[in-house]
Design a protein around this motif. Structure first.
Motif, PDB file in Angstrom:
ATOM      1  N   ASP A  43     -13.220 -16.993 -25.087  1.00 14.81           N
ATOM      2  CA  ASP A  43     -12.620 -18.180 -24.479  1.00 14.81           C
ATOM      3  C   ASP A  43     -13.731 -19.171 -24.150  1.00 14.81           C
ATOM      4  O   ASP A  43     -14.578 -18.904 -23.298  1.00 14.81           O
ATOM      5  N   THR A  44     -13.753 -20.304 -24.834  1.00 15.03           N
ATOM      6  CA  THR A  44     -14.819 -21.275 -24.628  1.00 15.03           C
ATOM      7  C   THR A  44     -14.270 -22.562 -24.013  1.00 15.03           C
ATOM      8  O   THR A  44     -13.135 -22.954 -24.288  1.00 15.03           O
ATOM      9  N   TYR A  70      -2.659 -21.253 -15.157  1.00 12.82           N
ATOM     10  CA  TYR A  70      -3.932 -20.536 -15.303  1.00 12.82           C
ATOM     11  C   TYR A  70      -3.803 -19.369 -16.289  1.00 12.82           C
ATOM     12  O   TYR A  70      -4.522 -18.386 -16.213  1.00 12.82           O
ATOM     13  N   GLN A  71      -2.859 -19.523 -17.233  1.00 12.80           N
ATOM     14  CA  GLN A  71      -2.650 -18.492 -18.257  1.00 12.80           C
ATOM     15  C   GLN A  71      -2.826 -19.050 -19.661  1.00 12.80           C
ATOM     16  O   GLN A  71      -3.291 -18.371 -20.564  1.00 12.80           O
ATOM     17  N   HIS A  72      -2.415 -20.309 -19.839  1.00 11.30           N
ATOM     18  CA  HIS A  72      -2.569 -21.019 -21.101  1.00 11.30           C
ATOM     19  C   HIS A  72      -2.703 -22.493 -20.742  1.00 11.30           C
ATOM     20  O   HIS A  72      -2.693 -22.853 -19.563  1.00 11.30           O
ATOM     21  N   TYR A  98     -10.346 -25.926 -20.226  1.00 16.51           N
ATOM     22  CA  TYR A  98     -11.072 -25.013 -19.346  1.00 16.51           C
ATOM     23  C   TYR A  98     -10.679 -23.570 -19.649  1.00 16.51           C
ATOM     24  O   TYR A  98      -9.631 -23.280 -20.233  1.00 16.51           O
ATOM     25  N   ARG A  99     -11.551 -22.649 -19.266  1.00 20.52           N
ATOM     26  CA  ARG A  99     -11.324 -21.234 -19.532  1.00 20.52           C
ATOM     27  C   ARG A  99     -10.357 -20.625 -18.518  1.00 20.52           C
ATOM     28  O   ARG A  99     -10.297 -21.062 -17.366  1.00 20.52           O
ATOM     29  N   ASP A 181      -1.606 -15.454  -9.026  1.00 15.23           N
ATOM     30  CA  ASP A 181      -2.054 -14.140  -9.513  1.00 15.23           C
ATOM     31  C   ASP A 181      -3.127 -14.274 -10.588  1.00 15.23           C
ATOM     32  O   ASP A 181      -4.076 -13.485 -10.632  1.00 15.23           O
ATOM     33  N   ASN A 182      -2.997 -15.265 -11.459  1.00  9.01           N
ATOM     34  CA  ASN A 182      -3.987 -15.446 -12.513  1.00  9.01           C
ATOM     35  C   ASN A 182      -5.318 -15.952 -11.974  1.00  9.01           C
ATOM     36  O   ASN A 182      -6.381 -15.627 -12.520  1.00  9.01           O
TER      37      ASN A 182
END
Length: 274
Positions: A43-44, A70-72, A98-99, A181-182
């Protein structure tokens, strides 16, 4: 040539000139390796830079953080699709890929802060005023944007913030559970939940804000954005809050959003107000 064909040719010429006037290119955010490593080595973090025509550039720039729990990442309607809107106002748009955190909060936060620094480092080359660099985020991207706005050191602190239906708090009763949670993990410590409930960290140094959301949002409760606005007001931070009667969650820059035109006009007016 018929009039219809002439008009079509003129339209195509105007479009091609407009496209050639705008510059866009992608940059690896961490060419020498990230400051904070991710558990997902593949993941860049990258930015895609959209610069307006030089003669119309105002010197303003905005770093755009798409949402996705914060998952995709919703890179199009909450990211790239905003570039023409800003470029047409003479504003540079820098869309951040962002990652994902996988429970390590510093991964996306470090990316967003570095994106602000990157813009300021390249200010002279990109015709940008380093003191007029904002951040924008939608949904979980709004949490990331407001985190940088309330937590970052001066070199990475934005000069303004634009938030669409943002996740603001990490408190379990109001937050978006997936984002919580992510970012922090399903068994997050109360200390971390407090630290990244951004309404609790507003100060007089927090940058001015534009906040927009829908009253019928059932994904991210409107209380997130409303409570943030209240704290900005309490700390004398200039802010505007727009609550649309309907639209739900995740409309971004889509024409299908019933209040799309009103939202764009209100955002334009706000951007021209300072």
């Amino acid at each position: 040539m018929t009039l219809k064909k002439l008009l079509f040719a003129a339209a195509m010429l105007a479009l091609s000139l407009n496209m050639s006037a705008q510059q866009s290119y992608e940059i690896n955010l961490w060419p020498n390796g990230p400051a904070v490593k991710s558990s997902d080595a593949g993941d860049t973090a990258k930015v895609k830079v959209f610069l307006p025509e030089k003669k119309s550039a105002t010197g303003r720039a905005v770093v755009i953080c798409p949402g996705g729990g914060y998952q995709h990442l919703a890179m199009n309607h909450e990211g790239y699709d905003w570039a023409p809107f800003f470029n047409n106002m003479g504003i540079a748009a820098i869309v951040l890929k962002y990652r994902m955190p996988h429970g390590e909060k510093d991964v996306p936060i470090s990316d967003a802060e570095e994106a602000i620094r990157l813009v300021r480092r390249n200010a002279a080359n990109w015709n940008i005023n380093p003191d007029d660099v904002g951040i924008m985020g939608s949904s979980a991207g709004g949490h990331l944007a407001s985190t940088v706005a309330t937590h970052a050191a001066k070199d990475a602190r934005p000069d303004f913030q634009i938030l669409f239906y943002p996740v603001i708090t990490m408190m379990p009763d109001i937050t978006h559970k997936g984002s919580h949670d992510n970012l922090l993990g399903s068994n997050a410590r109360k200390k971390d939940e407090n630290s990244y409930s951004n309404d609790l960290h507003v100060s007089r140094m927090t940058p001015r804000a534009f906040i927009a959301l829908s009253d019928d949002d059932r994904v991210v409760l409107p209380a997130n954005g409303v409570n943030y606005y209240i704290e900005l007001y309490r700390h004398d931070v200039p802010a505007t809050l727009h609550v649309y009667p309907s639209g739900g969650h995740g409309w971004g820059n889509r024409d299908s959003f019933k209040y799309h035109n009103e939202m764009q006009l209100e955002l334009k007016a706000w951007l021209r107000s300072f």
